[in-house]
Design an enzyme around this catalytic site. Structure first.
Site, short mmCIF file in Angstrom:
data_model
loop_
_atom_site.label_atom_id
_atom_site.label_comp_id
_atom_site.label_asym_id
_atom_site.label_seq_id
_atom_site.Cartn_x
_atom_site.Cartn_y
_atom_site.Cartn_z
N SER A 264 0.83 -1.21 0.00
CA SER A 264 0.00 0.00 0.00
C SER A 264 0.86 1.25 0.00
O SER A 264 2.07 1.18 0.19
CB SER A 264 -0.90 0.01 1.23
OG SER A 264 -0.15 0.43 2.35
N LYS A 265 0.21 2.38 -0.20
CA LYS A 265 1.00 3.61 -0.34
C LYS A 265 1.72 3.98 0.95
O LYS A 265 2.70 4.69 0.93
CB LYS A 265 0.14 4.74 -0.87
CG LYS A 265 -0.93 5.23 0.07
CD LYS A 265 -1.61 6.44 -0.53
CE LYS A 265 -2.57 7.07 0.45
NZ LYS A 265 -3.31 8.17 -0.10
#
Ligand code: GLU
Length: 503
Positions: A264-265
């Protein structure tokens, strides 16, 4: 029959910066197009105005440019199928939605958000937490399938808000063959009546995506696995319009290094590596770091990404973009999630730096050296140091002594090697050095060998002393190459200064 021309698209939504998973999707599209003499285009999917993020589109274009995978059609580039931003195509979607209504493939729904919330709430109370607007529930809701025709017309004429929903067929198996996943079969009883056209006059992602892929003559849809659940609806939409369906290829997910879940970011900066191609600062001033600013070469980033899901079927790991264009095929993309490996990413960087010309590396560094040496000298420094560097800037950090005299002497090496004989030994060696003519690599090395043989000493006892005086460091590239680079005068001066300081 001639094969349809290959046309592929990367279709990001400008909801934020481009995650490296998105870059990989763009890369695979680009490589597939190149390999098949096709066209790679970019289309900005911004129909969801509530999620629009200022600057995201520019970020995406800039990041692709840095990676060297620019499309040949797209916003700001042009092409015969434009505009390439969906909000600029807004007017063309409504007739398509209405065509589906006319053909009984879709219908108008007038239920308000409040009414639907209430129905959902009631269903929950009755033990059905996942209520859907579908082929069963639509029969008791407010839509053009349940209301009399004149009532529907009255509402439309009065300008009452409505959406257009897909009329999902009941109990029908949707089948399609995904290039990566093989046959996918989904029964429509598991699908809801998705909204195709919204009350704000905008199409949803699904409708706009299909209309655009069709009108832009897209031959292959290559996108992330997260879109696989939408694919059956898309196939049904193509059927409903009577259009040929493009071929699908859903790419495997990018996983965290430990294989636990999607990358994920937030993972990046938390686990110590970037997940974005270039830096991104949010409106709140939060910085997400990028590969470019960390000093990665785009070639290395692209090579690493290519291997997250694909392999060439040989042992070769290092590929230039041109080589990837030649070697790539969707048949060699796997189904299993691809684990990101930060160490391997550094290795790609190191290898690509080694393969970069000294001139190119020097041009990347010239602005960072305050004019301490000339371009020509910097090129030579890159040649001396790049084998030992991961990032171009390591050359300046680790090889600073090639730009200026050392300001200090590595304490550990001093403690270990600078014994009571050191000064005498190095004074003698300095005298020998002063006699060498021409003062080059070969001559210095030959004299040094003769000197230690004469003294009956090993290389390990003497060379570190010489290195310490000249560079201040305990390790580095060949001392004889360094000496030749610095020249006799500088070498003798550095020896003099060092001898005085170390005593
Ligand atoms: N706009 C979608 C996205 O943001 C594109 C999905 C597709 O390629 O169909 O990923």
């Amino acid at each position: 029959m001639s094969e349809k021309a290959v046309r592929v698209r990367f279709a990001p939504s400008p909801t934020g910066p481009l995650h490296m998973g998105g870059v990989r999707t763009a890369l695979y599209n680009y490589l597939f197009a190149k390999k098949n003499n096709g066209t790679f285009l970019i289309r900005i999917e911004d129909t969801d105005q509530t999620r629009f993020v200022e600057g995201a589109q520019d970020y995406i274009m800039d990041a692709l440019k840095w990676c060297g995978i620019m499309p040949t059609e797209g916003p700001g580039i042009g092409g015969n199928y434009g505009p390439y931003v969906q909000s600029e195509r807004k007017e063309m979607y409504r007739p398509y939605a209405e065509q589906l209504v006319a053909n009984d493939k879709a219908y108008y729904a007038f239920d308000t958000a409040e009414e639907l919330d209430k129905v959902r709430e009631q269903a929950k109370e009755m033990g059905m937490p996942n209520w859907q607007y579908n082929s069963v529930t639509r029969t008791s809701l407010k839509n053009s399938l349940t209301l009399p025709a004149d009532e529907v017309q009255r509402r439309l004429d009065a300008g009452e808000p409505y959406v257009i929903r897909m009329k999902m067929p009941r109990n029908h198996d949707v089948r399609f063959e995904d290039i990566i996943r093989g046959w996918v079969v989904v029964n429509t009883n598991n699908l809801d009546d998705k909204v195709l056209f919204k009350s704000d006059g905008m199409p949803t992602y699904h409708l706009a995506n299909i209309v655009d892929d069709h009108t832009m003559e897209i031959s292959h849809v290559i996108r992330g696995e997260e879109w696989l659940p939408s694919a059956p609806l898309h196939v049904l939409l193509y059927e409903a319009f009577g259009w040929d369906c493009p071929q699908f290829a859903h790419l495997p997910l990018l996983l965290r290094p430990d294989g636990n879940g999607k990358l994920s970011k937030r993972d990046g900066d938390r686990l110590g590596f970037p997940v974005f191609p270039t830096n991104w600062t949010t409106a709140e001033g939060e910085l997400y770091s990028g590969y470019r600013e960390k000093g990665y070469l785009p070639e290395a980033f692209i090579n690493m990404l290519a291997f997250l899901g694909w392999n060439p079927g040989t042992n070769q790991e290092l590929f230039s973009l041109e080589e990837l264009e030649e070697a790539f095929s969707l048949e060699r993309v796997g189904k299993a999630g691809a684990k990101f490996d930060a160490e391997k990413t550094k290795w790609f960087q190191q290898q690509h730096l080694k393969n970069t010309s000294n001139e190119k590396i020097a041009s990347m560094l010239i602005d960072k050296i305050d004019g301490k040496v000339s371009m020509e000298r910097l090129v030579a420094i890159c040649g001396l140091m790049k084998e030992r560097a991961t990032f171009a800037e390591d050359i300046l950090k680790e090889g600073n002594y090639l730009l200026e005299r050392p300001a200090s002497y590595d304490e550990q090496t001093v403690a270990k090697k600078w014994n009571e004989n050191a000064n005498g030994l190095m004074t003698e060696w300095k005298n020998i050095l002063s006699e060498i003519e021409p003062f080059n690599h070969e001559n210095t090395e030959a004299k040094f060998k003769a000197f230690i043989a004469d003294k009956g000493l090993g290389i390990g006892a003497v060379l570190p002393l010489f290195r310490l005086l000249i560079t201040g460091a305990g390790m580095g590239p060949s001392m004889f190459e360094i000496a030749a680079f610095l020249g006799k005068e500088e070498v003798l001066e550095r020896m003099q200064i060092g001898l005085e300081k170390l005593g």
